[in-house]
Design an enzyme around this catalytic site. Structure first.
Site, short mmCIF file in Angstrom:
data_model
loop_
_atom_site.label_atom_id
_atom_site.label_comp_id
_atom_site.label_asym_id
_atom_site.label_seq_id
_atom_site.Cartn_x
_atom_site.Cartn_y
_atom_site.Cartn_z
N GLY B 32 -13.21 -24.96 58.42
CA GLY B 32 -11.61 -25.37 58.99
C GLY B 32 -11.33 -26.81 58.75
N CYS B 242 2.34 4.33 50.25
CA CYS B 242 2.71 3.67 48.89
C CYS B 242 3.19 4.85 48.26
CB CYS B 242 1.23 3.11 48.54
SG CYS B 242 1.31 2.81 46.75
N CYS B 245 -0.04 5.62 45.38
CA CYS B 245 -1.14 5.80 45.54
C CYS B 245 -1.37 6.72 46.89
CB CYS B 245 -2.44 4.86 45.45
SG CYS B 245 -2.24 3.68 46.78
N CYS B 267 1.75 -0.50 47.24
CA CYS B 267 0.71 -1.51 47.75
C CYS B 267 1.23 -3.01 47.03
CB CYS B 267 -0.51 -0.95 47.03
SG CYS B 267 -1.27 0.56 47.57
N CYS B 273 -4.22 -0.74 44.10
CA CYS B 273 -3.42 0.64 44.10
C CYS B 273 -3.65 1.29 42.66
CB CYS B 273 -1.92 0.01 43.85
SG CYS B 273 -0.73 1.43 44.01
#
Lengths: 380, 289
Positions: B32, B242, B245, B267, B273
């Site tokens: 970080g 979606c 899909c 998606c 997808c």
């Protein structure tokens, strides 16, 4: 179709690149790189300075490829520069040992060694000259020959300047106009700082920055950006009193690389190799400042601002000298005195890159913000 | 082409690669923490993924398989452009499948398929400093991090609650890494933040223009900043499905339907997808959009 707006990227990119080539060539004329190098001296200089890469041939080629856009040409040069190994550091260049082509002072009418106007557009009238349309290479050669026949100039004015020409410099360079002011005790005295400069291209800058880092970033800064910020300083955002150009020089300086095998060579006391010449612009500006002398007494003293860049780019070098002084002052009341503000925003590649990234798709981030907005409205 | 002769394998000279790798190692050692590095100018523009690209090029070997996505799509113009550069200077193989790639360079998304041990996710970062909008000075923010002084970051969230009744961050919602450094996760949607928590893959974040590299090593604790009474929330996925899909619970693009003018969803992760669509059809993709 259109189920994702940016589908078919590969073909679209190919087509776009081809179209770009078409735009470059569609008028049926191919720009000669040699002609660009010869005739676009100011642009070549500007691009080399902003790219931190002194190579007129590569600069001219980049300018051709970029169709004359300085930001694109600088970008090409910088990306190429990233791939070059950095094998040596040159010894510090003494600008007093410059083979001077132009040297002026706005502070004194008579400076030691005299004023030398050299090549400058300063006193031309900016009237477009239609006769340039008919210029030919043959005409250019003939004119230069005739010119050199009647005017004695240092004819070693080529890329192939040899060590001989460097050695044939006048032994005692003219004293600087600044020296006179200094001898009067009017310039704030500074300690000579021989600390090894930190290379901003090899180590990311951290704040507070050293003067060497500041000068490097300003010297490679975008001409327009450095000019704009220098102008702001001059108008009152920074400088409070009118500065004066102590001395401005344009000319060629010799570059020496220390013998990598000699002990102590980095300090310049060993042997060094002459590797070539650079044309540079160097400016020392006298900036009057108020100095508090205690007991409520103030005096005016001059402080020196320094500006320098590759090639002949006088506006940028003068603006840089003003910014150098602003950043040295330690006063942060104005944005142009704040080194983070100045140094992080004058780089051409960084500024143009980040601004142009706004053209990239931001569907995801936009969608996320949209969600936040909707929720926030719902919550109220 | 003479371009190939002018440039090295993976573009950089080896000295430059080593410098970038050194910064990466330091970043991995201090999760970080933003490690300054000598960011090189790249053949693509600053702000267009040069930080990620420098990481990728410094790491890539001949055996690597790379996936590049931009806003979730492998075929997005900038992803294609970056892929062309990596492949053009290395000749390595590319893939759309997140599970097959050894290095995934991404802008603004973490793929929907969970990342696995041994993979490296490289995120492109525009603004690496999570405190920049609280404090504009780099000198000052460096000190705030050193002193773990993050009240400004929390105050910014608190102010949003006061103004809007809730935390109104969009993408790039700040996270706390390993209980020590507050970090900008790059502008991934809030939906992707939890994917960083104890992620099995190594996540490297590169900001070229701002000259910073930082990292989330595998299995690191990554918590989105929030308050007990205002817990972190991802984007609303309610009722979204979606249209290709049938997936739910993934990040969706909102599509304006040409015919009805209404909103439909799909998606955002295009290769996820596509692979679901193929699986549903039990054969090569049948349903175009």
């Amino acid at each position: 179709m259109g189920y994702i707006a940016v589908r078919g990227g590969a073909e679209a990119i190919e087509a776009s690149i081809e179209r770009l080539k078409y735009e470059r060539l569609r008028k049926g004329r191919a720009l000669d790189v040699g002609a660009a190098e010869a005739g676009l001296r100011a642009l070549v200089d500007q691009v080399m300075a902003e790219a931190s890469l002194y190579d007129e041939g590569i600069a001219a080629l980049s300018i051709k490829q970029a169709e004359g856009s300085p930001e694109e040409a600088v970008f090409l040069m910088r990306a190429y520069r990233s791939t070059l190994p950095r094998s040596h550091y040159a010894l510090a260049v003494d600008t007093r040992a410059m083979r001077v082509e132009r040297r002026i002072s706005a502070s004194f009418k008579d400076i030691p060694g005299g004023q030398l106007l050299g090549a400058s557009a300063d006193y031309t009238h900016r009237l477009i000259d239609p006769s340039l349309r008919g210029e030919t290479d043959e005409g250019a050669v003939a004119w230069v020959e005739e010119y050199l026949g009647r005017v004695a100039i240092d004819a070693c004015d080529t890329n192939e300047a040899s060590e001989d020409s460097a050695a044939s410099r006048p032994e005692a360079p003219p004293a600087s106009a600044i020296d006179y002011v200094r001898s009067l005790g009017l310039i704030e005295e500074r300690q000579m700082d021989d600390a090894e400069p930190r290379d901003v291209t090899k180590k990311a800058i951290e704040f507070p920055a050293s003067r060497s880092e500041r000068l490097q970033i300003l010297a490679r800064g975008q001409t327009g950006a450095v000019t704009a910020l220098g102008y702001a300083a001059l108008r009152g955002y920074g400088a409070t009193l009118h500065p004066t150009v102590g001395e401005l020089r344009v000319g060629r300086v010799a570059v020496y690389v220390p013998d990598p095998f000699a002990a102590g060579s980095a300090k310049g006391d060993g042997d060094a190799y002459y590797v070539g010449e650079l044309r540079i612009t160097a400016v020392e500006t006298l900036v009057p400042v108020q100095v508090h002398k205690g007991r409520g007494k103030t005096e005016i003293e001059f402080v020196l601002g320094f500006g320098a860049c590759f090639g002949q780019n006088e506006t940028k070098a003068i603006a840089m000298s003003l910014l150098d002084q602003c950043l040295e002052s330690g006063d942060k009341r104005s944005a142009v005195q704040d080194e983070e503000f100045v140094l992080l925003h004058v780089d051409s590649v960084e500024a143009t890159g980040f601004i142009s990234h706004l053209k990239l798709p931001h569907y995801v981030t936009f969608q996320s913000k949209l969600d936040s907005l909707r929720k926030a409205r719902g919550a109220k | 082409m003479n371009r190939e002769r002018l440039y090295n394998f993976a573009f950089f000279d080896e000295g430059s690669k080593r410098e970038v790798r050194r910064a990466i190692l330091k970043a991995v050692a201090i999760p970080g923490y933003q490690v300054p590095f000598a960011s090189r100018e790249m053949p693509i523009a600053r702000g267009w993924g040069t930080g990620g690209l420098q990481i990728t090029l410094s790491l890539v070997g001949k055996e690597d398989v790379i996936k590049v996505i931009d806003q979730g799509a492998d075929e997005s113009v900038n992803a294609v452009s970056i892929k062309r550069l990596v492949v053009g200077t290395t000749g390595i193989r590319t893939t759309d499948d997140a599970r097959e790639a050894t290095i995934i360079q991404s802008r603004h998304r973490i793929p929907e398929f969970p990342l696995a041990r041994g993979q490296i996710l490289v995120l492109q970062v525009p603004m690496p400093e999570p405190l920049r909008f609280v404090e504009s000075s780099e000198y000052a923010t460096k000190r705030l991090h050193a002193e773990k002084e993050y009240s400004g970051a929390y105050l910014a969230l608190f102010e949003e609650i006061m103004k809007y009744g809730r935390v109104a961050t969009g993408a790039d919602h700040p996270v706390l890494v390993h209980d020590r450094y507050v970090m900008a996760p790059s502008p991934i949607p809030r939906f992707d933040n939890p994917k960083m928590m104890r992620c099995e893959a190594l996540i490297l974040l590169g900001a070229g223009r701002e000259k910073k590299i930082y990292a989330v090593p595998p299995f690191t604790k990554v918590a989105s900043l929030d308050f007990e009474d205002h817990p972190f929330e991802v984007e609303s996925l309610e009722g979204r499905r979606c249209r290709r899909c049938g997936a739910r619970e993934v990040f969706m693009d909102e599509i304006i339907d040409d015919a009805s003018g209404g909103a439909e969803y799909q998606c955002n992760d295009a290769s996820y997808c596509a692979s679901r669509t193929r699986a549903r059809a039990g054969a090569p993709a049948s349903g175009g959009g």
